[in-house]
Design an enzyme around this catalytic site. Sequence first.
Site, PDB file in Angstrom:
ATOM      1  CD  GLU A 186      13.390  -0.242   0.035  1.00 17.52           C
ATOM      2  OE1 GLU A 186      13.032   0.475  -0.750  1.00 17.52           O
ATOM      3  OE2 GLU A 186      13.541  -1.162   0.374  1.00 17.52           O
ATOM      4  CG  ASP A 187      10.247   2.674   0.966  1.00 17.89           C
ATOM      5  OD1 ASP A 187      11.117   2.005   1.182  1.00 17.89           O
ATOM      6  OD2 ASP A 187       9.315   2.789   1.213  1.00 17.89           O
TER       7      ASP A 187
ATOM      8  NE  ARG B 277       1.987   1.733  -0.680  1.00 15.66           N
ATOM      9  CZ  ARG B 277       2.506   1.567  -0.137  1.00 15.66           C
ATOM     10  NH1 ARG B 277       3.889   1.477  -0.268  1.00 15.66           N
ATOM     11  NH2 ARG B 277       3.250  -0.214  -0.022  1.00 15.66           N
TER      12      ARG B 277
ATOM     13  CE  LYS C  41      10.897   4.007  11.233  1.00 18.91           C
ATOM     14  NZ  LYS C  41       9.796   2.841  10.794  1.00 18.91           N
TER      15      LYS C  41
ATOM     16  N   GLY D  32       7.455   1.295  -1.978  1.00 16.91           N
ATOM     17  CA  GLY D  32       7.615   2.145  -1.791  1.00 16.91           C
ATOM     18  C   GLY D  32       8.478   3.547  -1.920  1.00 16.91           C
TER      19      GLY D  32
ATOM     20  CG  ASP E  72      12.449  -0.595  10.512  1.00 17.84           C
ATOM     21  OD1 ASP E  72      13.519  -0.141  11.547  1.00 17.84           O
ATOM     22  OD2 ASP E  72      11.484  -0.599  10.792  1.00 17.84           O
TER      23      ASP E  72
END
Length: 175
Positions: free
Chosen positions: A99-100, A165, A131, A44, A103
């Site tokens: 990091e993308d 992506r 998130k 990601g 969560d």
Amino acid sequence: MTRVEKLELLIDRKNINKRVKEIAAEINDNYKGKFPVFIGILNGAFIFLSDLVRELKLNVEIDFLKLESYGNNKYTSGDIRLLKDLNIPLAGRDVVVVEDIIDSGLSIKYIHELVSRHTPNSLEIAAFLYKKGIDKLEFDIKYLGFKVPNKFLVGYGLDFAQKYRNLKSIYVLKN
Ligand code: IMP
Ligand code: MG
């Protein structure tokens, strides 16, 4: 390309590019005269990492970690397996993990532990999206892009079943 899912625009490429430049400016200030290592978390983070490092006025070294987390397509189960380990020694280095999205926070926790074991001189995290899981972490996320709603997102490196992506903006996957 057949697109079965419905996508709704959340963050457009102009805002993405602006935020990436702001984060890069902070990193440029904080690592002046240093030679940091950027570790992208595959798959990601590959787009954010490549945009970010191209805005840096620093010499940087780049490596990747690849994780696999079991479970369905949409949620991390917490059962994480390492598919590609680091290829450069990190002892004494200044490390930035890229990091993308965070969560639940389980993936970044695993990565933080793994990288810490290599005894870097410093370790910071750059996460483009987050998130909810950040409150639960025992370490800071120094560089953050955008706080996003608790919905499933695609684009700018994020996939759904490996698709999307390559989209330049970030979208909410509907239904
Ligand atoms: P966590 O372990 O629950 O924090 O999840 C982090 C990882 O799950 C990220 O590195 C992503 O690969 C993936 N992920 C979490 N949320 C999304 C999303 O909305 N879209 C796509 N991938 C996501
Ligand atoms: Mg990931």
